[in-house]
Design a protein around this motif. Structure first.
Motif: not given
Ligand SMILES: *Cc1c(COP(=O)(O)O)cnc(C)c1O
Length: 233
Positions: A95, A97, A113, A115-116, A139, A141, A147-150
């Protein structure tokens, strides 16, 4: 975490060569056994918690792609390695930031990764500022875990559209299936989504399931323990 710590059959050059050859052979056997398999599969060494010495042994054994999970750990290890081995490609597989996007863009060659939206914006801005255009993977999920990233599967289409409109080069999709479930349905879902969106690269499969992933079309398998031995972290 102590980065110099590792427990490995393959610290020595010869052992590492054997280990890499064995995994490549398993990849190749899986590839040949399936009509869904990709033409070529990249073996990525997932080198979190591995020291510089063992990573360099792995490079000398022929591995050219590595994945790290944390920007800070990668910054401590990789500038030195990259100076010696300029052919190596470093992937971010953990992940990210958005406030670390600048550091990530400067050090990594591929970001797996994404994902946002906020992260997309930060990456695009940093790539422009630094004059770098890194291939990125979205990524997913696939297990829709709390709780998982993606990005969730149902939101992936819109998110890929957002990335493309923002000018991000979406080269692939990546997933980490839920622990304790069969990975195959997750790999199948990821492959289907990639086909739907015209995406060619699929990063899926780890030590316990990379052969399944290869049979289902993985273009990149991320192998840690099977390559380096059990982690002590
Ligand atoms: C650690 C890690 C891997 C490798 O896992 P192993 O089970 O050691 O092969 C692959 N992908 C990601 C995202 C990881 O964090």
């Amino acid at each position: 975490m102590v980065w110099g710590l590792y427990n490995i059959k393959g610290t020595g050059r010869q052992d590492m060569v054997t280990q890499v050859e064995e995994i490549r052979q398993r990849i190749e056997n899986s590839r040949k056994s399936s009509l869904l398999a990709a033409e070529g599969v990249t073996l990525l060494g997932a080198s979190k918690a591995q020291g510089v010495e063992v990573i360099e042994a792995c490079i000398r054994a022929g591995v050219a792609d590595f994945g790290e999970n944390r920007v800070q750990e990668a910054q401590a290890k990789w500038p030195e390695i990259k100076r010696k081995y300029s052919q190596v490609r470093l992937h971010l597989i953990g992940p990210l930031q958005s406030n670390k996007a600048g550091e990530a863009v400067a050090l990594f060659d591929i970001i797996q990764s994404v994902d946002r939206e906020k992260l997309v914006d930060a990456l695009v801005k940093e790539m422009r500022a630094q004059g770098r255009d890194l291939p990125c993977y979205v990524q997913v999920n696939t297990g829709a875990e709390e709780q998982k990233a993606g990005v969730r599967p149902e939101a992936a289409g819109a998110f890929i559209g957002y990335c493309r409109a923002a000018g991000l080069h979406v080269a692939g999709l990546m997933c980490v299936p839920p622990v304790g479930q069969h990975a195959a349905p997750h790999f199948a879902l990821l492959a289907k989504m990639a086909a739907e969106h015209g995406i060619s690269q699929l990063s899926m499969g780890m030590s316990d399931d990379f052969e399944t992933a290869v049979r289902m079309g993985a273009t990149c398998v991320r192998v840690g323990r099977a390559l380096f031995g059990e982690r002590l972290d």
